[in-house]
Design a protein around this motif. Structure first.
Motif, short mmCIF file in Angstrom:
data_model
loop_
_atom_site.label_atom_id
_atom_site.label_comp_id
_atom_site.label_asym_id
_atom_site.label_seq_id
_atom_site.Cartn_x
_atom_site.Cartn_y
_atom_site.Cartn_z
N PRO A 272 63.47 32.09 28.08
CA PRO A 272 62.11 31.36 28.42
C PRO A 272 62.33 30.27 27.52
N GLY A 273 61.93 29.19 28.27
CA GLY A 273 62.01 27.76 27.61
C GLY A 273 63.20 27.12 27.44
N THR B 149 65.39 22.21 25.63
CA THR B 149 64.40 23.27 25.83
C THR B 149 63.18 22.64 26.74
N LYS C 258 57.64 24.47 25.06
CA LYS C 258 58.22 25.81 24.79
C LYS C 258 59.25 26.12 23.88
N LYS D 276 59.18 26.95 20.67
CA LYS D 276 58.93 28.11 19.90
C LYS D 276 59.41 29.21 20.42
N GLU D 277 59.20 29.39 21.95
CA GLU D 277 59.53 30.71 22.69
C GLU D 277 61.27 30.58 22.72
N ALA E 266 62.85 31.76 19.56
CA ALA E 266 62.58 33.12 19.12
C ALA E 266 63.80 33.91 20.16
#
Length: 788
Positions: A484-485, A618, A622, A624-625, A628
């Motif tokens: 995601p992201g 990115t 998003k 941070k997502e 991760a």
């Protein structure tokens, strides 16, 4: 007598608490500012000054003549240092030095990423980095040897003694043996590293160094004590052409720079060393002097303006036989006492401000209270400040005629009044100069940060391509793309922020074989254009859908123009033995500092390289997502390496750390200069209002409005400010225009900048004066006329 003078001085200080407070505050701020700058300047000048062999240490730089221009740089050939030592008798020691990307080390369960260099076998013989363990003569001899810092030894082994002879895992691919442990590199060293690998390992890993047409490392030499550096420089001038043919279109010269001078003098213009950080050292030295001078001028103005209060005292002393020298000593002594009090306040301010100042400048400064030179500097600052601030008042007061003074009130001569006004002009002139500098620097830094670079540095992440990811890059890209992201993943040898590698190994139809050229070059992976956020002027990006891309090239507009092509797609181009065609033309983008113009750039496809940088684009909001998910994939595919990353926009900001630091300091110093100037103006306005109390009362009785009284009191003080603006404007334009010349892309200095600076000075001065003017204008005229 001295005791009596001290009593009188203290009595005068306590009697006029307001004016004494203004004087002490102004001098304290000026001295605090000067102390901070002196500490910074001293630290800057101490960099690389600790090497015992410093007077014989030199860095080699190259001056290249081609394309009708001359350029100079510290990058040299990989074999140069060793060849100079082998061929030139005057060279006692020599060492190459090349930076490595942050690499991962492991001992047992301890894993850490560390930055270091490759260095020649003579390195520890030349530079004074003390060894805690190991032999400086053999520390960098073994191909599989490595020298590490105390910090690194403590992290992995517990102590330097335990580290010697032990193995340490390098990049999870080979074991190296600890041959030496050196003391942590001091902060005042321009070279910063935590490990050194041998030059033998560097040559083994970089086969390109055997081609004398390639260059990148630095080369250092130590001359024998009896050697003449001027003669040696002349001797090695054409050294490169022992290995490279010389022709009319391309020539390389070697030159020497004393190593201790390099940190402050590292900017090249037209092939010559011209400027560098020394310009900032000189700039802030002047700023320190100017701000201290502004504070001293405050003291002079207030002391002479209030001389009417001391006139009868001087008259009586002269009438009973006091010599002029004794009176001068008394008044200079009073100035010294006030300066001593201000010095105590200044030292307290420095102690409070130093942590924030260190954070701003990136230094580790502290008050060197154990060093005699520090106390000598304080004493010198105290004597100079006290003497400069007290000299004119002492001369003025000691020259008063006792007969005239004792017969009536003191009247200032036009000369004394004009001198005070001239001092106000000087004060505000310096303040306006600093304000203009503050505005121009802020706008230039803002221009750099907001300018369209040609690539999108927002939401772009750099991840080092290392370890198993180098082998499993395709899998990493596939898995990361599902996270995601994450929008796009690609790779490159360097980063879009800095592309530093250059080569002249290009040819195309119509190129003059005798014409030497230089292009910036880069290797990238598929989807590079999309990941970096570049714009294609024509053609396309590298794609797996086209098998011919393995011999395809991307070029920027500058490269296309240099090759003489009007259109680029399908035009033939060769990179060494690799013959291919241009598949796309990129709009020019900035891939280095804006101090330099955009260079011609050629890019080829390389999905095989095991090291470099992964580019991850990115989705906005998003990040941070995305991080991760990327960390999860990285740990699964590359468990022996810690997950690290950089943001593109922060890496770009690092290119201008010095300029940003200077801009921020200019802001603070400009505000401080205006504040100190206004302190003096406030004191003068207060005194003027006191002196004209009866005049104001008479005017109000005769019908003068409060507004007319305020205007009357204000105009005399605003005239010097206006004169200061007029005088300073051309000086400020010249100074800032010269500063901007260091940028290839810069703002225009527009007229409104000077209008704004002048308006700020006038507005602040008016606010300062108006407080006392309004207070005097609103006073009851009855009280004014009754006052003594």
């Amino acid at each position: 007598m001295i005791r009596n003078y001290v009593k009188i001085a203290w009595r005068n200080i306590t009697r006029s608490k307001g004016f004494s407070g203004i004087n002490i505050a102004g001098l304290a701020l000026g001295m605090a500012c000067s102390l901070l700058i002196l500490l910074w300047v001293q630290d800057e000048r101490s960099v690389d000054g600790f090497h015992a062999n410093g007077k014989n240490l030199y860095q080699v730089y190259e001056r290249k003549y081609y394309d009708g221009k001359v350029e100079a740089a510290y990058e040299t050939q990989g074999l140069l240092a060793d060849e100079l030592k082998r061929v030139i008798p005057e060279v006692q020691y020599a060492s190459g030095l090349d930076w490595t990307r942050p690499v991962t080390f492991q001992v047992g369960s301890t894993v850490n990423k560390v930055e270091g260099n490759y260095a020649g076998a003579d390195f520890f013989r030349m530079f004074s980095y003390p060894l805690l363990a190991g032999n400086p003569n053999t520390a960098l001899d073994s191909p599989n040897g490595i020298a590490i810092s105390r910090k690194m030894a403590d992290q992995f082994f517990g102590s330097p003694e335990k580290a010697i002879g032990k193995a340490i895992r390098y990049e999870n691919k080979e074991d190296l043996t600890i041959t030496a442990v050196f003391e942590n590199i001091p902060a005042n060293s321009s070279q910063q590293f935590d490990f050194l690998r041998t030059w033998t390992a560097f040559v083994k890993e970089n086969d390109w160094v055997h081609n004398w047409g390639n260059y990148n490392p630095s080369a250092f030499i130590q001359l024998r004590p009896e050697a003449d550096p001027v003669k040696v420089e002349a001797k090695i001038k054409d050294f490169i052409h022992r290995y490279l043919p010389k022709n009319k279109s391309f020539r390389v010269e070697l030159a020497l720079q004393a190593y201790p001078e390099k940190y402050l003098h590292s900017t090249f213009k037209n092939g010559q060393i011209e400027g560098g950080r020394i310009e900032y050292v000189r700039l802030f030295s002047f700023v320190a002097m100017f701000i201290l001078l502004i504070a001293c001028i405050n003291f002079m103005n207030l002391a002479t303006a209030r001389s009417a209060k001391r006139a009868k005292e001087v008259g009586v002393r002269k009438a009973i036989g006091a010599a002029r020298t004794a009176l001068m000593g008394q008044f200079v002594g009073e100035a010294m006492l006030i300066t001593c009090l201000a010095m105590l306040v200044a030292i307290s301010l420095v102690v409070l401000i130093l942590p924030a100042f260190n954070n701003l400048t990136g230094k580790q400064l502290a008050l060197p209270i154990t060093q005699p030179i520090f106390w000598s500097t304080l004493l010198g600052l105290l004597l100079v400040t006290g003497f400069v601030s007290g000299s004119y008042p002492a001369l003025f007061l000691s020259a008063l005629n006792p007969v005239r003074v004792l017969k009536g009130s003191l009247r200032f001569s036009p000369g004394a009044t004009n001198f005070r006004k001239a001092l106000v002009v000087f004060q505000f002139g310096l303040s306006v100069l600093l304000v203009v500098g503050m505005i121009v620097m802020y706008r230039q830094m803002n221009y750099i940060q907001t300018k369209n670079l040609g690539y999108n540095r927002e939401n772009l992440i750099y991840i080092p391509l290392e370890g198993e990811i180098g082998k499993k890059y395709d899998l990493f890209k596939e898995e990361a793309g599902k996270m995601p992201g994450v929008l796009t993943v690609s790779r490159m040898r360097g980063t879009p922020t800095i592309i530093s590698h250059h080569t002249g190994d290009f040819s195309w139809p119509g190129k003059d074989p005798n014409q030497a050229t230089s292009f910036a070059d880069e290797t990238v992976g598929y989807d590079f254009v999309k990941a970096a956020g570049l714009t294609l002027k024509e053609g396309r990006d590298f794609s797996k859908a086209f098998g011919i891309d393995s011999v395809g090239f991307l070029v920027n507009e500058a490269a296309l123009a240099k090759m003489g092509y009007k259109t680029g797609v399908d035009q033939p181009l060769s990179w060494g033995d690799r013959k291919g065609k241009i598949i796309g033309v990129l709009k020019d983008f900035h891939f280095s500092s804006m101090h330099e113009t955009i260079e011609p750039l050629i890019i080829r496809l390389d999905e095989k390289r095991s090291w470099g940088t992964i580019l991850v684009r990115t989705e906005p909001g998003k990040t941070k997502e995305a991080l991760a998910g990327l960390e999860k994939v990285s740990k699964e595919l590359n468990p022996s390496f810690p997950f690290t990353y950089q943001f593109s926009d922060l890496e770009f900001t690092k290119l201008y750390q010095s300029e940003q630091m200077v801009s921020q300091l200019a802001n603070y110093f400009a505000i401080l200069a205006i504040f100190i100037s206004c302190l003096g103006l406030f004191g003068l306005a207060t005194f003027a209002a006191e002196q004209r109390t009866k005049e104001i009362g008479v005017r109000k009785v005769l019908g003068a409005s409060a507004g007319s009284v305020v205007a009357l009191l204000s105009k005399d003080f605003l005239k010097p400010v206006l004169i200061a603006i007029i005088i300073t404007t051309p000086i400020a334009w010249y100074a800032m225009n010269r500063w901007l010349q260091d940028f290839a892309y810069k703002i225009d200095i527009e007229w409104w900048i000077f209008a704004l600076a002048g308006g700020l000075a006038i507005g602040i001065a008016l606010l300062t004066i108006s407080f006392q003017s309004i207070k005097a204008a609103l006073m009851n005229p009855v009280k004014s006329l009754r006052s003594e």
